[in-house]
Enzyme design. Structure first.
Site, short mmCIF file in Angstrom:
data_model
loop_
_atom_site.label_atom_id
_atom_site.label_comp_id
_atom_site.label_asym_id
_atom_site.label_seq_id
_atom_site.Cartn_x
_atom_site.Cartn_y
_atom_site.Cartn_z
N THR A 5 2.19 -9.66 -11.03
CA THR A 5 0.93 -9.76 -10.30
C THR A 5 -0.12 -8.81 -10.88
OG1 THR A 5 1.46 -8.00 -8.71
CG2 THR A 5 2.26 -10.24 -8.22
N ARG A 6 -1.34 -8.92 -10.39
CA ARG A 6 -2.42 -8.04 -10.85
C ARG A 6 -2.10 -6.58 -10.55
NH1 ARG A 6 -7.72 -9.51 -8.16
NH2 ARG A 6 -7.03 -11.59 -8.79
N TYR A 7 -1.41 -6.34 -9.44
CA TYR A 7 -1.07 -4.97 -9.08
C TYR A 7 -0.02 -4.41 -10.05
CZ TYR A 7 -3.65 -6.05 -4.86
OH TYR A 7 -4.64 -6.42 -3.99
N GLU A 8 0.91 -5.24 -10.44
CA GLU A 8 1.90 -4.78 -11.41
C GLU A 8 1.25 -4.52 -12.76
OE1 GLU A 8 6.13 -5.86 -11.56
OE2 GLU A 8 5.56 -7.08 -13.29
N ASP A 28 0.85 -1.18 0.00
CA ASP A 28 0.00 0.00 0.00
C ASP A 28 0.89 1.24 0.00
OD1 ASP A 28 -1.79 2.10 0.61
OD2 ASP A 28 -3.13 0.70 1.63
N LYS A 50 -0.33 10.07 0.50
CA LYS A 50 -0.30 11.37 1.17
C LYS A 50 0.89 11.44 2.13
CE LYS A 50 -5.29 12.13 0.90
NZ LYS A 50 -6.54 12.38 1.66
#
Length: 233
Positions: free
Chosen positions: A212-215, A143, A147
């Site tokens: 991965t899906r995030y990549e 994650d 911010k």
């Protein structure tokens, strides 16, 4: 570095989601039928209120090398590595229950037998693992907490890195993959402070990497992946 003899707090702040969309019936079945047999014993405070060290050999039934993946997402990388390295035992930590359910489905499909799943905060597991128990660790697309005021919530802070350093063996490898430049900056600053040496960085993944899906999402949105390798001193 955290002293294993120092009493740990009864609670700690946790940031992030634990639940997402409603689980499918099949995912509920995976959680009810498979999770308990894959969960390492002695990690939760209910099972281990005095926070005594657990025996990694008891998790996999022998003294094989133990690897750790922090925040496994949907579990693609975890199952891939388990299949590629069947003589290694890999513990995956993930507090997001939807991700846990996805992983359990993949474990069933792959027939993997060298995985353990901690469905919670990785700090709880690291608190009870013996010193030097982990031979390799992975942090893939964590994650980003973009911010500035939330950067202290990132995994690459002393609150997480010092316990990780304690449980990793000397010479053990710590891999980090991220598509966020500022996460790279903070990683390069904080990880060496915790007792690791940088040995590799760049845009070329490891030979045994699986995207991965995030990549894939990062690539679709035009963000470049970055891969860093550290070694525990």
């Amino acid at each position: 570095m955290t002293d294993p003899e120092t009493p740990q707090p009864e609670w700690r702040n946790f940031y992030g989601r634990r639940h997402g969309k409603t689980l499918r019936p099949s995912q509920k079945t995976y959680l009810s039928e498979d999770l308990e047999t894959l969960r390492p014993l002695g990690v939760t405070r209910e099972d281990n209120p005095e926070r005594q060290p657990i025996d990694p050999a008891a998790i996999f039934g022998d003294d094989r090398p133990v690897w750790l993946e922090v925040g496994f997402g949907g579990g693609e990388h975890l199952v891939h590595m388990a299949a590629r390295y069947p003589a290694v035992g890999i513990i995956g930590c993930e507090p997001f229950i939807n991700g846990v359910a996805m992983l359990l489905g993949k474990i069933r499909e792959a027939g993997a037998t060298n995985l353990a799943v901690h469905p919670g905060d990785a700090r709880d597991l690291m608190e009870v693992l013996p010193e030097g128990a982990v031979a390799r660790a992975f942090l893939n697309y964590p994650d980003p907490w973009p911010k500035r005021r939330h950067h202290r919530r990132r995994f690459v802070t002393a609150e997480h890195l010092l316990p990780l350093a304690r449980v990793m063996a000397k010479g053990a490898e710590f891999r980090v993959a991220t598509d966020i430049p500022d996460y790279v900056r903070q990683t390069l600053k904080e990880v060496p402070r915790a007792g690791f040496a940088l040995v590799r960085q760049g845009d070329v993944p490891w030979d045994d990497w699986i995207s991965t899906r995030y990549e894939q999402k990062a690539l679709r949105e035009g963000r470049a992946p970055h891969y860093l390798t550290f070694v525990r001193g």
